[in-house]
Design a protein around this motif. Structure first.
Motif, PDB file in Angstrom:
ATOM      1  N   ILE A 235       0.818  -1.215   0.000  1.00 10.43           N
ATOM      2  CA  ILE A 235       0.000   0.000   0.000  1.00 10.43           C
ATOM      3  C   ILE A 235       0.853   1.267   0.000  1.00 10.43           C
ATOM      4  O   ILE A 235       0.337   2.345  -0.294  1.00 10.43           O
ATOM      5  CB  ILE A 235      -0.964   0.045   1.203  1.00 10.43           C
ATOM      6  CG1 ILE A 235      -0.201  -0.012   2.527  1.00 10.43           C
ATOM      7  CG2 ILE A 235      -1.990  -1.065   1.115  1.00 10.43           C
ATOM      8  CD1 ILE A 235      -1.109   0.184   3.751  1.00 10.43           C
ATOM      9  N   ASN A 236       2.140   1.166   0.288  1.00  8.67           N
ATOM     10  CA  ASN A 236       2.980   2.363   0.355  1.00  8.67           C
ATOM     11  C   ASN A 236       4.440   1.945   0.405  1.00  8.67           C
ATOM     12  O   ASN A 236       4.771   0.847   0.855  1.00  8.67           O
ATOM     13  CB  ASN A 236       2.647   3.184   1.598  1.00  8.67           C
ATOM     14  CG  ASN A 236       3.467   4.454   1.702  1.00  8.67           C
ATOM     15  OD1 ASN A 236       3.290   5.372   0.919  1.00  8.67           O
ATOM     16  ND2 ASN A 236       4.371   4.507   2.654  1.00  8.67           N
ATOM     17  N   ARG A 237       5.300   2.839  -0.070  1.00  7.92           N
ATOM     18  CA  ARG A 237       6.737   2.613   0.025  1.00  7.92           C
ATOM     19  C   ARG A 237       7.400   3.820   0.694  1.00  7.92           C
ATOM     20  O   ARG A 237       6.953   4.947   0.529  1.00  7.92           O
ATOM     21  CB  ARG A 237       7.352   2.422  -1.371  1.00  7.92           C
ATOM     22  CG  ARG A 237       6.843   1.196  -2.116  1.00  7.92           C
ATOM     23  CD  ARG A 237       7.476   1.103  -3.487  1.00  7.92           C
ATOM     24  NE  ARG A 237       7.143   2.288  -4.276  1.00  7.92           N
ATOM     25  CZ  ARG A 237       7.691   2.552  -5.461  1.00  7.92           C
ATOM     26  NH1 ARG A 237       8.610   1.759  -5.970  1.00  7.92           N
ATOM     27  NH2 ARG A 237       7.326   3.641  -6.131  1.00  7.92           N
ATOM     28  N   SER A 238       8.450   3.565   1.437  1.00 11.48           N
ATOM     29  CA  SER A 238       9.263   4.640   1.998  1.00 11.48           C
ATOM     30  C   SER A 238      10.721   4.205   1.964  1.00 11.48           C
ATOM     31  O   SER A 238      11.026   3.012   1.843  1.00 11.48           O
ATOM     32  CB  SER A 238       8.836   4.977   3.431  1.00 11.48           C
ATOM     33  OG  SER A 238       9.061   3.887   4.293  1.00 11.48           O
ATOM     34  N   TRP A 239      11.595   5.175   2.057  1.00  9.90           N
ATOM     35  CA  TRP A 239      13.030   4.912   1.971  1.00  9.90           C
ATOM     36  C   TRP A 239      13.731   5.474   3.199  1.00  9.90           C
ATOM     37  O   TRP A 239      13.323   6.507   3.735  1.00  9.90           O
ATOM     38  CB  TRP A 239      13.615   5.573   0.717  1.00  9.90           C
ATOM     39  CG  TRP A 239      13.241   4.872  -0.536  1.00  9.90           C
ATOM     40  CD1 TRP A 239      13.975   3.952  -1.228  1.00  9.90           C
ATOM     41  CD2 TRP A 239      12.019   5.018  -1.270  1.00  9.90           C
ATOM     42  NE1 TRP A 239      13.275   3.522  -2.330  1.00  9.90           N
ATOM     43  CE2 TRP A 239      12.077   4.151  -2.390  1.00  9.90           C
ATOM     44  CE3 TRP A 239      10.869   5.783  -1.089  1.00  9.90           C
ATOM     45  CZ2 TRP A 239      11.051   4.048  -3.316  1.00  9.90           C
ATOM     46  CZ3 TRP A 239       9.835   5.675  -2.009  1.00  9.90           C
ATOM     47  CH2 TRP A 239       9.932   4.820  -3.102  1.00  9.90           C
ATOM     48  N   GLU A 240      14.775   4.798   3.610  1.00 11.75           N
ATOM     49  CA  GLU A 240      15.630   5.278   4.685  1.00 11.75           C
ATOM     50  C   GLU A 240      17.070   5.290   4.206  1.00 11.75           C
ATOM     51  O   GLU A 240      17.470   4.466   3.373  1.00 11.75           O
ATOM     52  CB  GLU A 240      15.510   4.393   5.932  1.00 11.75           C
ATOM     53  CG  GLU A 240      14.169   4.491   6.632  1.00 11.75           C
ATOM     54  CD  GLU A 240      14.163   3.714   7.944  1.00 11.75           C
ATOM     55  OE1 GLU A 240      15.213   3.133   8.303  1.00 11.75           O
ATOM     56  OE2 GLU A 240      13.118   3.692   8.608  1.00 11.75           O
ATOM     57  N   GLY A 241      17.846   6.207   4.730  1.00  7.54           N
ATOM     58  CA  GLY A 241      19.259   6.269   4.369  1.00  7.54           C
ATOM     59  C   GLY A 241      20.038   7.051   5.396  1.00  7.54           C
ATOM     60  O   GLY A 241      19.472   7.670   6.309  1.00  7.54           O
ATOM     61  N   ARG A 242      21.343   7.031   5.248  1.00  4.88           N
ATOM     62  CA  ARG A 242      22.245   7.768   6.132  1.00  4.88           C
ATOM     63  C   ARG A 242      23.408   8.266   5.286  1.00  4.88           C
ATOM     64  O   ARG A 242      23.909   7.532   4.414  1.00  4.88           O
ATOM     65  CB  ARG A 242      22.731   6.864   7.267  1.00  4.88           C
ATOM     66  CG  ARG A 242      23.808   7.497   8.162  1.00  4.88           C
ATOM     67  CD  ARG A 242      24.292   6.520   9.212  1.00  4.88           C
ATOM     68  NE  ARG A 242      25.626   6.870   9.673  1.00  4.88           N
ATOM     69  CZ  ARG A 242      25.950   7.110  10.944  1.00  4.88           C
ATOM     70  NH1 ARG A 242      25.025   7.052  11.882  1.00  4.88           N
ATOM     71  NH2 ARG A 242      27.182   7.409  11.281  1.00  4.88           N
ATOM     72  N   PHE A 243      23.816   9.506   5.540  1.00  2.00           N
ATOM     73  CA  PHE A 243      24.948  10.050   4.787  1.00  2.00           C
ATOM     74  C   PHE A 243      25.717  11.048   5.640  1.00  2.00           C
ATOM     75  O   PHE A 243      25.204  11.583   6.631  1.00  2.00           O
ATOM     76  CB  PHE A 243      24.488  10.702   3.476  1.00  2.00           C
ATOM     77  CG  PHE A 243      23.590  11.893   3.638  1.00  2.00           C
ATOM     78  CD1 PHE A 243      24.112  13.182   3.692  1.00  2.00           C
ATOM     79  CD2 PHE A 243      22.209  11.745   3.740  1.00  2.00           C
ATOM     80  CE1 PHE A 243      23.290  14.294   3.841  1.00  2.00           C
ATOM     81  CE2 PHE A 243      21.377  12.839   3.887  1.00  2.00           C
ATOM     82  CZ  PHE A 243      21.916  14.120   3.937  1.00  2.00           C
TER      83      PHE A 243
END
Length: 240
Positions: free
Chosen positions: A88-96
């Protein structure tokens, strides 16, 4: 920040050893779904344990289940697909590291930071618009301040852009939810009123610059509906 949630937890044991645990959580803030968290120990998977816990919890849930599954967990994806749980939904996580993108940080700097009430009103409206896949109830100003501008916010990290005296973009940095490694700040409450890429770029740039000056990495979470912030992070070259 709203009413205490409905919560149930079940555990699975084999010969007295804990091998699985599942929890359902339902509250008045996101009333459409009941959230599920389910874990089975690696050496006892594919034996029906997860299915048994899942079925029991689904029978006790007041609304349809919703779970957060990572793309780097293919076994979990297959498990939920077998149980007819669809995307039903997508999300993204990251670190920089902000130092690696310092040369791409935008100018000019944002305007006078929003007040707590101004930011709370903006974030409440923005959150409602970006979570139509699991519609939240409308929050009071006090509840919005507690969620978006509470004690977890890093002092001095608010940034905003206005047009005709009205806030059209805002962001801040918070301490990581749960475990805090101590070397990063979390960019999660950030967005625009509608599609406003340039305003998002200014706000994101200000938050990243704050982290740079604090000597901290930036961890971010980005919902797919948050298109202008997606564009801003892409311009920094951190999405990969």
């Amino acid at each position: 920040p709203l009413d205490p949630p409905f919560r149930r937890t079940l555990v699975a044991e084999i010969d007295g050893e804990l091998v699985g645990v599942g929890t359902i959580l339902h509250g008045s803030f996101h009333p459409i779904h009941t959230w599920l968290d389910l874990v089975v120990s690696p050496d006892t998977r594919r034996r029906g344990i997860g299915t048994a816990v899942f079925d029991e919890l689904r029978a006790r849930a007041p609304t349809p289940l919703c779970a957060r599954v990572r793309y780097d967990q293919p076994g979990a994806i297959r498990f939920f697909q077998r149980h007819q749980v669809g995307l039903i939904n997508r999300s993204w996580e990251g670190r920089f590291d902000p130092a690696e993108v310092a040369g791409r940080l935008p100018e000019p700097q944002p305007e006078t930071p929003p007040s707590l009430d101004e930011a709370a009103e903006f974030f409440e409206r923005w959150y409602h618009e970006t979570h139509q896949w699991d519609p939240p109830t409308r929050m009071s100003l006090d509840d919005a301040r507690a969620l978006f501008c509470g004690e977890n916010v890093i002092p001095g990290s608010f940034a905003g852009v206005r047009a005709n005296g009205h806030l059209i973009a805002a962001g801040n940095l918070v301490r990581p939810f749960g475990y805090d490694p101590g070397d990063e700040l979390y960019l999660v409450w950030v967005g625009t009123d509608g599609r406003k890429d340039e305003a998002a770029t200014i706000v994101v740039g200000a938050c990243v610059r704050f982290a740079l000056e604090a000597g901290k990495a930036v961890r971010f979470e980005l919902d797919e509906s948050n298109a202008s912030v997606w564009t801003a992070l892409d311009r920094l070259g951190v999405l990969g």
